[in-house]
Enzyme design. Structure first.
Site, short mmCIF file in Angstrom:
data_model
loop_
_atom_site.label_atom_id
_atom_site.label_comp_id
_atom_site.label_asym_id
_atom_site.label_seq_id
_atom_site.Cartn_x
_atom_site.Cartn_y
_atom_site.Cartn_z
CB CYS B 82 -0.97 0.22 1.26
SG CYS B 82 -2.30 1.27 0.87
CG HIS B 199 -4.27 -3.41 2.79
ND1 HIS B 199 -3.20 -3.08 3.60
CD2 HIS B 199 -4.93 -2.39 1.94
CE1 HIS B 199 -3.29 -1.82 3.49
NE2 HIS B 199 -4.10 -1.28 2.57
CD GLU B 201 -2.34 -6.33 5.23
OE1 GLU B 201 -1.72 -6.68 3.96
OE2 GLU B 201 -2.48 -5.13 5.53
#
Lengths: 257, 221
Positions: B82, B199, B201
């Site tokens: 990001c 993202h 994650e």
């Protein structure tokens, strides 16, 4: 349009248990939040929202542990709201593993909190939650007002103006709950959603009133919502997340399947 | 033991990425730190970032993270996520223009058809008004066979949340592209670096697979 609309199951939690009330009252127990969050994530939920309705200090400690437990097992975005009043509260929840925090009542009493929080943590993690209720009389043009304290206290603030102000202060998203519709299972307040969604540049999550899968479709198509939030239709097994996403996709909405 | 350092320069929530790495990594130690020695002695480095680029760059420079990243890029696998990805570019339009690290060629631009507007207005070609930030699950088209895409189907959806996007310089190589009003670089690779706008994650199966691939990647292409 390639970006998918989102389905967000909402876990209203009290003292570490998922509960769900009708019009913010009459609470029914729906289970363990970590288990439920994991189940929804596996079923294809696009995000999880966790709303803590506990008022006591001890309850808040439980909430932090619950958020930590969810964040360790659920690898989709997690929003935490309820009782967020200070920068410190936000930091605590982000450190526990929340990706976003929802600020509701505190934003009304201290709008600068939204400004400070978005400057500090970034707009992407600041969701402003607003509870709106229709206040215009029959025959008048639609007007909605912001209520606080779980919908009990009127503020005199116009909902559209409030949404615009919160975005100007740095809100990255708006979680919009209709007080008239919440818990009624009669569908979103589509006029309210459309009015707010068209008035601001950030995504809107429609909340309050989902009773069936067509309500979710209407929220996106007629309410111009970017995401739809629902609780009871999923908690009590009426529909699964997959069914909801499949149905919305069949109606021509871009979904992550 | 596979040691992964997540660079902590005080911006945003690093717990999500640390938890996801711990979840997918066998024999993996995840350290969230700003200490140069620890980062440079790790096997792999994550360069994350959320929030406003001006604040991120100020902290990156204040803590000497710029030099750490530059050094790590030469010697070990590095995953930028990001704003971490955006920070590698030359310059960002955000906050009235901010110089970034210049470790890769490219510019960071606002999602808007009219860049001069204070309020971003973004429309699809058919006229549909698009919300900014670009928030949610979007399709990533893979442009190469990079090892980090192993086991991930082409056109998998990943979770994005950003208002600025990367317009990559012609010298660089995009590994993934997405579309939101405009086509933009969702991932690029450069030597030991793999950078993603989304993202991983928070992107469930595809994201966890990418992180898992990163943990075994030797840095070659």
């Amino acid at each position: 349009m390639a970006l998918a609309k989102r389905i967000i199951p909402c876990l209203d939690c009290e003292k570490g248990r998922v509960v769900k009330g009708v019009k913010f009252l009459d609470i029914r127990d729906a289970g363990d939040p970590v288990e439920i969050a994991k189940r929804y994530c596996d079923a294809g939920a696009d995000e999880i929202t966790f709303l803590d309705i506990t008022a006591s200090h001890e309850g808040r400690e439980t909430t932090v542990h619950t958020v930590e437990a969810i964040a360790g097992q659920v690898f989709i975005p997690l929003t935490v709201g309820g009782g967020i009043r200070t920068i410190e509260d936000i930091r605590t929840m982000l450190n526990a593993g929340a990706d976003k925090v929802a600020i509701n009542t505190a934003a009304v009493f201290n709008p600068q909190l939204v400004r400070e929080a978005s400057a500090r943590f970034g707009s992407q993690c600041i969701v402003v939650a607003m509870d709106a209720k229709k206040v215009s009389a029959e025959g008048e043009s639609d007007r909605w007002e912001i209520f606080t304290h779980g919908g009990r206290k009127p503020t005199g603030i116009d909902a559209i103006e409030w949404a615009q102000r919160m975005v100007e202060y740095g809100a990255g998203e708006i979680l919009l709950t209709s007080m008239d519709k919440d818990g009624t299972k009669s569908g979103f307040d589509l006029a309210l959603n459309r009015a707010i969604s068209n008035a601001v540049s950030v995504p809107i999550i429609a909340s309050g009133g989902v009773g069936n899968l067509q309500d979710l479709v209407d929220g996106v198509v007629e309410g111009h919502a970017d995401a739809v939030l629902a609780a009871s239709i999923f908690h009590f097994g009426e529909f699964t997340i997959q069914q909801a996403k499949q149905y919305m996709a069949e109606k021509g909405i871009t979904m992550r399947l | 033991m596979n040691k992964v350092a997540v660079i902590d320069y005080g911006m945003g929530n690093l717990h999500s990425v640390a938890k996801a790495l711990e979840h997918v990594g066998k024999n993996t130690q995840v350290i969230v730190t700003s200490d140069a020695k620890t980062i440079l002695s790790a096997d792999r480095v994550i360069f994350p970032g959320v929030g406003a680029i001006r604040d991120c760059m100020a902290e990156i420079r204040r803590l000497g993270v710029d030099e750490i990243v530059q050094e790590a890029m030469q010697s070990k696998p590095l995953l930028a996520i990001c704003v971490g990805m955006q920070a590698l570019m030359e310059r960002s339009e955000e906050n009235n223009g901010v110089d970034c690290l210049g470790l890769a060629k490219g510019q960071v631009k606002l999602f808007a058809n009219d860049a001069s507007g204070a309020k971003p207005i973004l429309r699809e070609q058919d006229g549909e008004l698009l919300k900014v930030p670009h928030m949610g699950w979007n399709i990533v088209e893979q442009c190469d066979q990079h090892p980090l895409w192993a086991g991930i189907e082409n056109n998998t959806r990943f979770y994005f949340v950003h208002s600025y996007y990367i317009s990559l310089g012609a010298e660089e190589k995009a590994s993934g592209v997405s579309h939101y009003g405009v086509d933009f670089t969702a991932a690029f690779s450069k030597g030991n670096v793999f950078a993603v706008q989304f993202h991983p994650e928070k992107s469930q199966h595809g994201g966890l697979q990418l992180l898992s691939n990163f943990l075994t990647w030797d840095g070659a292409n």
